[in-house]
Design a protein around this motif. Structure first.
Motif, PDB file in Angstrom:
ATOM      1  N   UNK A  34     -18.995 -15.655   5.898  1.00 49.41           N
ATOM      2  CA  UNK A  34     -19.849 -16.832   5.705  1.00 49.41           C
ATOM      3  C   UNK A  34     -19.005 -18.062   5.412  1.00 49.41           C
ATOM      4  N   UNK A  35     -18.035 -17.917   4.503  1.00 53.12           N
ATOM      5  CA  UNK A  35     -17.177 -19.032   4.128  1.00 53.12           C
ATOM      6  C   UNK A  35     -15.872 -19.057   4.920  1.00 53.12           C
ATOM      7  N   UNK A  36     -15.707 -18.088   5.813  1.00 53.59           N
ATOM      8  CA  UNK A  36     -14.481 -17.996   6.623  1.00 53.59           C
ATOM      9  C   UNK A  36     -13.244 -17.972   5.712  1.00 53.59           C
ATOM     10  N   UNK A  37     -13.291 -17.084   4.723  1.00 55.34           N
ATOM     11  CA  UNK A  37     -12.169 -16.965   3.799  1.00 55.34           C
ATOM     12  C   UNK A  37     -11.735 -15.518   3.690  1.00 55.34           C
ATOM     13  N   UNK A  38     -10.484 -15.348   3.336  1.00 60.02           N
ATOM     14  CA  UNK A  38      -9.917 -14.027   3.087  1.00 60.02           C
ATOM     15  C   UNK A  38      -9.355 -14.014   1.674  1.00 60.02           C
ATOM     16  N   UNK A  39      -9.729 -12.995   0.921  1.00 63.27           N
ATOM     17  CA  UNK A  39      -9.237 -12.842  -0.444  1.00 63.27           C
ATOM     18  C   UNK A  39      -8.306 -11.648  -0.462  1.00 63.27           C
ATOM     19  N   UNK A  40      -7.094 -11.883  -0.893  1.00 63.08           N
ATOM     20  CA  UNK A  40      -6.004 -10.906  -0.795  1.00 63.08           C
ATOM     21  C   UNK A  40      -5.654 -10.356  -2.179  1.00 63.08           C
ATOM     22  N   UNK A  41      -5.567  -9.029  -2.285  1.00 59.38           N
ATOM     23  CA  UNK A  41      -5.238  -8.400  -3.559  1.00 59.38           C
ATOM     24  C   UNK A  41      -4.115  -7.385  -3.341  1.00 59.38           C
ATOM     25  N   UNK A  42      -3.247  -7.254  -4.350  1.00 62.06           N
ATOM     26  CA  UNK A  42      -2.106  -6.355  -4.258  1.00 62.06           C
ATOM     27  C   UNK A  42      -2.050  -5.412  -5.458  1.00 62.06           C
ATOM     28  N   UNK A  43      -1.595  -4.208  -5.188  1.00 61.84           N
ATOM     29  CA  UNK A  43      -1.263  -3.293  -6.261  1.00 61.84           C
ATOM     30  C   UNK A  43       0.112  -3.612  -6.811  1.00 61.84           C
ATOM     31  N   UNK A  44       0.515  -2.879  -7.849  1.00 62.28           N
ATOM     32  CA  UNK A  44       1.798  -3.145  -8.507  1.00 62.28           C
ATOM     33  C   UNK A  44       2.966  -2.516  -7.773  1.00 62.28           C
ATOM     34  N   UNK A  45       2.681  -1.604  -6.881  1.00 62.89           N
ATOM     35  CA  UNK A  45       3.746  -0.993  -6.093  1.00 62.89           C
ATOM     36  C   UNK A  45       4.150   0.371  -6.632  1.00 62.89           C
ATOM     37  N   UNK A  46       4.563   1.231  -5.725  1.00 58.14           N
ATOM     38  CA  UNK A  46       5.061   2.541  -6.099  1.00 58.14           C
ATOM     39  C   UNK A  46       6.339   2.817  -5.302  1.00 58.14           C
ATOM     40  N   UNK A  47       7.342   3.329  -5.989  1.00 55.98           N
ATOM     41  CA  UNK A  47       8.642   3.529  -5.353  1.00 55.98           C
ATOM     42  C   UNK A  47       8.644   4.814  -4.530  1.00 55.98           C
ATOM     43  N   UNK A  48       9.121   4.697  -3.315  1.00 54.08           N
ATOM     44  CA  UNK A  48       9.371   5.859  -2.458  1.00 54.08           C
ATOM     45  C   UNK A  48      10.859   5.869  -2.135  1.00 54.08           C
ATOM     46  N   UNK A  49      11.521   6.950  -2.482  1.00 54.42           N
ATOM     47  CA  UNK A  49      12.948   7.085  -2.215  1.00 54.42           C
ATOM     48  C   UNK A  49      13.182   8.330  -1.383  1.00 54.42           C
ATOM     49  N   UNK A  50      13.810   8.143  -0.240  1.00 50.11           N
ATOM     50  CA  UNK A  50      14.120   9.260   0.647  1.00 50.11           C
ATOM     51  C   UNK A  50      15.634   9.441   0.645  1.00 50.11           C
ATOM     52  N   UNK A  51      16.072  10.523   0.035  1.00 52.40           N
ATOM     53  CA  UNK A  51      17.507  10.734  -0.127  1.00 52.40           C
ATOM     54  C   UNK A  51      17.799  12.204  -0.345  1.00 52.40           C
ATOM     55  N   UNK A  52      18.956  12.631   0.142  1.00 59.54           N
ATOM     56  CA  UNK A  52      19.381  14.007  -0.105  1.00 59.54           C
ATOM     57  C   UNK A  52      20.254  14.081  -1.355  1.00 59.54           C
TER      58      UNK A  52
END
Length: 121
Positions: A103-121
Motif C-alpha cells: 500500500x505504501x510501497x515500502x520495505x521494512x528490513x530486519x536482521x538477526x544478531x548472526x550465528x557463526x558457521x566455521x568449516x574447518x578440519x
C-alpha cells in the motif's frame, strides 16, 4: 517491530552438514521474504538463500545444489539446510526478514544478531 532468533551455527568439518533456524516474532506482514545472508571476515555481506511468503526462492550460485531453504507452515520460521560444507562457507550467517508494504510501497528490513558457521578440519 520484528524479532529474529537464530540457532544452529557451529564448527563442522569440510563435507559436513549444519542446519540453521530462524524464528521470527512480532509484526510479520503477510507478504514478506525471509532468508539468510552471510559475511566472512574482510568481505561484504552477501545473499545466501531467501524464500518469499509464497514460496519463491533466490540463492547464491556458490550454494546451488548444497543448501536448501524451507519455511514452517506458519511461515514464521525459516530453515537453512547446509550440506557438503566447504571452508569458504565459513562466515557469520544473518537471518533477514523483509516486510513488504504494498500500500505504501515500502520495505521494512530486519536482521538477526548472526550465528557463526566455521568449516574447518
Amino acid at each position: 517491530q520484528v524479532q529474529l532468533v537464530e540457532s544452529g551455527g557451529g564448527l563442522v568439518q569440510p563435507g559436513g552438514s549444519l542446519r540453521l533456524s530462524c524464528a521470527a516474532s512480532g509484526s510479520i506482514f503477510s507478504i514478506n521474504t525471509m532468508g539468510w545472508y552471510r559475511q566472512a571476515p574482510g568481505k561484504e555481506r552477501e545473499l545466501v538463500f531467501t524464500i518469499t511468503s509464497d514460496g519463491r526462492t533466490n540463492y547464491a550460485d556458490s550454494v546451488k545444489g548444497r543448501f536448501t531453504i524451507s519455511r514452517d507452515n506458519a511461515k514464521t520460521t525459516v530453515y537453512l539446510q547446509m550440506n557438503s560444507l566447504k571452508p569458504e562457507d565459513t562466515a557469520v550467517y544473518f537471518c533477514n526478514l523483509r516486510n513488504m508494504d504494498r500500500v505504501r510501497d515500502k520495505v521494512y528490513n530486519f536482521w538477526g544478531q548472526g550465528t557463526q558457521v566455521t568449516v574447518s578440519s
